[in-house]
Motif scaffolding. Structure first.
Motif, mmCIF file in Angstrom:
data_model
loop_
_atom_site.group_PDB
_atom_site.id
_atom_site.type_symbol
_atom_site.label_atom_id
_atom_site.label_comp_id
_atom_site.label_asym_id
_atom_site.label_seq_id
_atom_site.Cartn_x
_atom_site.Cartn_y
_atom_site.Cartn_z
ATOM 1 N N ASP A 58 0.820 -1.206 0.000
ATOM 2 C CA ASP A 58 0.000 0.000 0.000
ATOM 3 C C ASP A 58 0.857 1.260 0.000
ATOM 4 O O ASP A 58 2.026 1.247 0.405
ATOM 5 N N GLU A 59 0.234 2.348 -0.415
ATOM 6 C CA GLU A 59 0.950 3.615 -0.562
ATOM 7 C C GLU A 59 1.702 4.008 0.701
ATOM 8 O O GLU A 59 2.882 4.381 0.640
ATOM 9 N N GLN A 240 -13.259 -1.313 -13.837
ATOM 10 C CA GLN A 240 -12.141 -0.700 -13.124
ATOM 11 C C GLN A 240 -11.761 0.671 -13.660
ATOM 12 O O GLN A 240 -10.900 1.340 -13.095
ATOM 13 N N GLY A 241 -12.388 1.091 -14.768
ATOM 14 C CA GLY A 241 -12.110 2.404 -15.309
ATOM 15 C C GLY A 241 -13.024 3.465 -14.734
ATOM 16 O O GLY A 241 -13.837 3.213 -13.841
ATOM 17 N N GLU A 305 -4.682 13.294 -9.729
ATOM 18 C CA GLU A 305 -5.025 11.960 -10.215
ATOM 19 C C GLU A 305 -3.809 11.045 -10.118
ATOM 20 O O GLU A 305 -2.698 11.438 -10.496
ATOM 21 N N PRO A 306 -3.968 9.827 -9.623
ATOM 22 C CA PRO A 306 -2.815 8.916 -9.527
ATOM 23 C C PRO A 306 -2.361 8.406 -10.882
ATOM 24 O O PRO A 306 -3.176 8.166 -11.785
ATOM 25 N N PRO A 369 -12.054 2.514 -8.728
ATOM 26 C CA PRO A 369 -13.436 2.699 -8.263
ATOM 27 C C PRO A 369 -13.702 2.113 -6.878
ATOM 28 O O PRO A 369 -14.542 2.634 -6.144
ATOM 29 N N ARG A 370 -13.014 1.038 -6.539
ATOM 30 C CA ARG A 370 -13.173 0.445 -5.211
ATOM 31 C C ARG A 370 -12.196 1.010 -4.192
ATOM 32 O O ARG A 370 -12.248 0.673 -3.008
ATOM 33 N N GLY A 371 -11.269 1.840 -4.640
ATOM 34 C CA GLY A 371 -10.247 2.352 -3.735
ATOM 35 C C GLY A 371 -9.228 1.306 -3.344
ATOM 36 O O GLY A 371 -8.586 1.419 -2.299
ATOM 37 N N GLY A 372 -9.035 0.296 -4.181
ATOM 38 C CA GLY A 372 -8.104 -0.787 -3.881
ATOM 39 C C GLY A 372 -6.778 -0.620 -4.594
ATOM 40 O O GLY A 372 -6.741 -0.404 -5.806
#
Length: 405
Positions: A58-59, A240-241, A305-306, A369-372
């Motif tokens: 994770d980040e 996922q987009g 934006e990542p 979209p799921r924050g994963g």
């Protein structure tokens, strides 16, 4: 087969001859970097583990999350180890690769549950068989291909990607662009003792996907939904987009890589032409550093934006191969130079994990979209980064040989 080999060598020579190194990028130094990072990862995996395979960091963390054999990402870590063995010939990597590949073998005895069998087995067993000739790996790959083939729907002309989504999302027959990557397993099996049927359905999947999975500008839908009984295309959607009509970065990268691979396996020019079209729309929309934001249509294409380093790594690897198949020197040079620049950027301090984490790269996105796995280190980014470095090194070595002829 002999004529096909000569054909590919001819274009390889053209592609290599028309490219010149920038002088700024040391492939050997970056492979050494991958080696040192992988050693750190090996040191933190429990020594008695028979299940834990590195997956992501994770980040704001420094510890690997692990996954189990059979998860769609489970083949990438053993694949990394095989590439390190290929580049170093050091048996420490072969031993580690064999240990993790052994974990994957039982997966080939299971009933297939999704399209991901190709990802799982080609990166692990496929690289292992290529480098060692271990018959056990070959037998596992053939079982995996036969298992994957049951997901093919002849009415539609593609493989069902996610059986669980049939009811969950009311997608009767869903095919995701990622599935292009799994065709390599079928082509391999057809060449190595499997049925010709595997080759035929892989080609049919590629043709059907080419017909329905892309918009007029050659950007890809993430998911194509078909009627199971009639085979009719119903709609293109995303999972996922950003949206159904946006260009999800990793999905477009899968398309570039997938169609380049299909051309390699078939020699059919329609696939080469299409690989170039899906590559060109991706390249024309990249930001200055050639690493895309997670979706090309994200609302704030800035630091808000990542980025997705995994898409860049996949694309760099694909473009290096694509450059060897394109006959015109200027076009070949264009793809090669773009790939080299991508590798230079990914190898910079902006994207290398270095002492911050044990992974190779930072700044990938799994499921926005799921924050994963947002702005995370992800194992498939590392795999395709090392694969791209390995391909780059091969091209450099081949160019050196040609120069001395």
């Amino acid at each position: 087969m002999r004529s096909k080999t000569i054909f590919f060598l001819f274009f390889l020579m053209i592609g290599i001859a028309c490219t010149q190194p920038s002088g700024k990028f040391s492939v050997d130094a970056n492979i050494d970097y991958c080696k040192s990072q992988a050693l750190r990862t090996l040191a933190v995996i429990p020594s008695n583990s028979t299940k834990e395979i590195p997956n992501s960091i994770d980040e704001n963390d420094v510890n690997w999350h692990f996954t189990n054999p059979g998860a769609w990402t489970s083949g990438f870590w053993p694949g990394i180890l095989w590439y390190l063995y290929e580049n170093t010939k050091d048996n420490i990597w072969r031993t580690a690769a064999e240990n993790y590949t052994r974990m994957i073998l039982p997966v080939t005895n299971r009933k297939v549950s999704s399209h991901d069998m190709g990802f799982i087995t080609m990166c692990s067993l496929g690289n292992g068989y290529r480098l060692t000739g271990n018959v056990e790996y070959k037998e596992g790959l053939l079982r995996a291909a036969d298992s994957l083939s049951v997901l093919f729907n002849p009415k539609v002309g593609t493989f069902l990607s996610w059986p669980a989504m049939v009811k969950k999302e009311n997608w009767p027959h869903n095919t995701i662009i990622d599935n292009m990557m799994n065709l390599e397993l079928l082509f391999w099996a057809a060449r190595n003792g499997g049925s010709r049927h595997l080759y035929d359905i892989a080609c049919e999947h590629a043709d059907t996907t080419m017909k329905y999975h892309f918009r007029k500008d050659y950007s890809s839908y993430h998911v194509a939904v078909y009627d199971t009984l009639t085979g009719d295309f119903i709609k293109g959607v995303t999972h996922q987009g950003l949206s159904n009509e946006s260009m999800w970065a990793r999905g477009q990268a899968w398309a570039i890589y997938g169609y380049t691979m299909v051309y390699r396996e078939t020699g059919e020019t329609r696939f080469l032409d299409f690989a170039r079209k899906v590559a060109d729309i991706y390249l024309t929309r990249l930001p200055e550093d050639l690493v895309p934001y997670w979706d090309f249509d994200a609302p704030d294409l800035s630091s808000a934006e990542p980025k997705d380093a995994s898409a860049a790594a996949i694309t760099a690897s694909a473009l290096l191969e694509l450059s060897t198949y394109v006959a015109k020197p200027d076009s070949s040079r264009y793809y090669y130079d773009k790939a080299e620049k991508m590798l230079e950027i990914l190898s910079s301090s902006n994207y290398k994990a270095k002492d911050r984490k044990d992974a190779f790269l930072l700044h990938s996105v799994g499921h926005m979209p799921r924050g994963g796995e947002v702005d995370a280190s992800i194992i498939y980014a590392d795999y395709y980064y090392l694969e791209a470095l390995t391909r780059f090194k091969r091209l450099q070595e081949s160019r050196s040989v040609l120069a001395n002829l």
